[in-house]
Design a protein around this motif. Sequence first.
Motif, mmCIF file in Angstrom:
data_model
loop_
_atom_site.group_PDB
_atom_site.id
_atom_site.type_symbol
_atom_site.label_atom_id
_atom_site.label_comp_id
_atom_site.label_asym_id
_atom_site.label_seq_id
_atom_site.Cartn_x
_atom_site.Cartn_y
_atom_site.Cartn_z
ATOM 1 N N ILE A 119 0.862 -1.184 0.000
ATOM 2 C CA ILE A 119 0.000 0.000 0.000
ATOM 3 C C ILE A 119 0.899 1.235 0.000
ATOM 4 N N ASN A 120 0.538 2.221 -0.811
ATOM 5 C CA ASN A 120 1.332 3.435 -0.942
ATOM 6 C C ASN A 120 0.441 4.647 -0.670
ATOM 7 N N ALA A 121 0.929 5.591 0.133
ATOM 8 C CA ALA A 121 0.167 6.800 0.446
ATOM 9 C C ALA A 121 1.035 8.032 0.285
ATOM 10 N N THR A 122 0.438 9.086 -0.265
ATOM 11 C CA THR A 122 1.089 10.391 -0.371
ATOM 12 C C THR A 122 0.093 11.454 0.084
ATOM 13 N N TYR A 123 0.616 12.581 0.548
ATOM 14 C CA TYR A 123 -0.230 13.686 0.992
ATOM 15 C C TYR A 123 0.309 14.963 0.376
ATOM 16 N N ASP A 124 -0.535 15.630 -0.436
ATOM 17 C CA ASP A 124 -0.083 16.833 -1.125
ATOM 18 C C ASP A 124 -1.262 17.790 -1.274
ATOM 19 N N ASN A 125 -1.052 19.048 -0.911
ATOM 20 C CA ASN A 125 -2.062 20.095 -1.045
ATOM 21 C C ASN A 125 -3.411 19.721 -0.425
ATOM 22 N N GLY A 126 -3.384 19.078 0.730
ATOM 23 C CA GLY A 126 -4.603 18.762 1.445
ATOM 24 C C GLY A 126 -5.341 17.526 0.958
ATOM 25 N N VAL A 127 -4.723 16.783 0.036
ATOM 26 C CA VAL A 127 -5.352 15.566 -0.485
ATOM 27 C C VAL A 127 -4.464 14.367 -0.172
ATOM 28 N N LEU A 128 -5.049 13.391 0.516
ATOM 29 C CA LEU A 128 -4.366 12.137 0.808
ATOM 30 C C LEU A 128 -4.684 11.168 -0.324
ATOM 31 N N LYS A 129 -3.658 10.647 -0.971
ATOM 32 C CA LYS A 129 -3.833 9.690 -2.064
ATOM 33 C C LYS A 129 -3.287 8.353 -1.603
ATOM 34 N N ILE A 130 -4.123 7.317 -1.681
ATOM 35 C CA ILE A 130 -3.720 5.980 -1.249
ATOM 36 C C ILE A 130 -3.973 5.013 -2.397
ATOM 37 N N ILE A 131 -2.956 4.231 -2.721
ATOM 38 C CA ILE A 131 -3.096 3.187 -3.730
ATOM 39 C C ILE A 131 -2.949 1.845 -3.030
ATOM 40 N N LEU A 132 -3.968 1.011 -3.183
ATOM 41 C CA LEU A 132 -3.999 -0.307 -2.559
ATOM 42 C C LEU A 132 -4.000 -1.361 -3.670
ATOM 43 N N PRO A 133 -2.849 -1.987 -3.914
ATOM 44 C CA PRO A 133 -2.813 -3.027 -4.950
ATOM 45 C C PRO A 133 -3.639 -4.231 -4.531
ATOM 46 N N LYS A 134 -4.324 -4.800 -5.497
ATOM 47 C CA LYS A 134 -5.124 -5.984 -5.225
ATOM 48 C C LYS A 134 -4.245 -7.229 -5.286
ATOM 49 N N ILE A 135 -4.629 -8.217 -4.521
ATOM 50 C CA ILE A 135 -3.976 -9.520 -4.584
ATOM 51 C C ILE A 135 -4.517 -10.227 -5.810
ATOM 52 N N GLU A 136 -3.619 -10.839 -6.536
ATOM 53 C CA GLU A 136 -4.027 -11.589 -7.717
ATOM 54 C C GLU A 136 -4.947 -12.721 -7.295
ATOM 55 N N GLU A 137 -6.133 -12.723 -7.859
ATOM 56 C CA GLU A 137 -7.082 -13.771 -7.500
ATOM 57 C C GLU A 137 -6.734 -15.062 -8.221
ATOM 58 N N LYS A 138 -6.885 -16.137 -7.494
ATOM 59 C CA LYS A 138 -6.697 -17.445 -8.105
ATOM 60 C C LYS A 138 -7.964 -17.787 -8.873
ATOM 61 N N LYS A 139 -7.787 -18.203 -10.089
ATOM 62 C CA LYS A 139 -8.942 -18.561 -10.898
ATOM 63 C C LYS A 139 -9.429 -19.935 -10.484
ATOM 64 N N ASN A 140 -10.697 -19.994 -10.207
ATOM 65 C CA ASN A 140 -11.295 -21.269 -9.821
ATOM 66 C C ASN A 140 -11.536 -22.092 -11.081
ATOM 67 N N SER A 141 -10.798 -23.131 -11.192
ATOM 68 C CA SER A 141 -11.022 -24.032 -12.329
ATOM 69 C C SER A 141 -11.997 -25.116 -11.901
ATOM 70 N N GLU A 142 -12.759 -25.540 -12.839
ATOM 71 C CA GLU A 142 -13.731 -26.591 -12.541
ATOM 72 C C GLU A 142 -13.009 -27.914 -12.417
ATOM 73 N N HIS A 143 -13.387 -28.654 -11.415
ATOM 74 C CA HIS A 143 -12.790 -29.961 -11.195
ATOM 75 C C HIS A 143 -13.930 -30.964 -11.033
ATOM 76 N N HIS A 144 -14.062 -31.820 -12.011
ATOM 77 C CA HIS A 144 -15.145 -32.804 -11.995
ATOM 78 C C HIS A 144 -14.735 -33.971 -11.099
ATOM 79 N N ILE A 145 -15.639 -34.366 -10.215
ATOM 80 C CA ILE A 145 -15.370 -35.467 -9.290
ATOM 81 C C ILE A 145 -16.281 -36.628 -9.657
ATOM 82 N N GLU A 146 -15.668 -37.768 -9.871
ATOM 83 C CA GLU A 146 -16.414 -38.989 -10.196
ATOM 84 C C GLU A 146 -16.982 -39.611 -8.925
ATOM 85 N N ILE A 147 -18.148 -40.155 -9.045
ATOM 86 C CA ILE A 147 -18.773 -40.852 -7.931
ATOM 87 C C ILE A 147 -18.449 -42.336 -8.041
ATOM 88 N N ASP A 148 -17.941 -42.938 -6.971
ATOM 89 C CA ASP A 148 -17.615 -44.367 -6.974
ATOM 90 C C ASP A 148 -18.833 -45.214 -6.789
#
Length: 147
Positions: free
Chosen positions: A118-147
């Motif tokens: 997270i990065n924050a700066t303060y200039d001329n009365g304005v606080l600017k904050i950048i919050l990088p997102k965590i890379e989301e894991k893509k949910n892949s479909e996983h087919h499960i066989e029934i025994d």
Amino acid sequence: MRFMTNEIMDRPNDIMRNWFNDQWSNFPTFFGDNIPTTDTLKTDIKESDKNYELHVDMPAFDKKNIDINYQNNTLTISGHRDSFNDHEDKNGDMIMNERSGGRFTRQYHLPAVDENNINATYDNGVLKIILPKIEEKKNSEHHIEID
């Protein structure tokens, strides 16, 4: 995943705070200061696929009096500023005095943030904050066989 900014903000608290301030904002507090919380920490929030970006109006704050904390998917911004006494005169000729000091806090729900970058700066009365997102894991479909 992207979230709409209305879902990001602390809406239940804002609703109660706005109602309270609409009802009682013209009454002084116990110590005689009227701190207009609805007019402080006005925020613009922009969201992209990679990050959240906040621009928070904090005029007349000294950056050493601003605290930023991210915990449990919640960004908390707080700060304090001293009262303004620069326009008082000996004769009491003040017509209007709207500026006030005090402690101010606002929270934002921002999930899946890389808190170490997270990065924050303060200039001329304005606080600017950048919050990088965590890379989301893509949910892949996983087919499960029934025994």
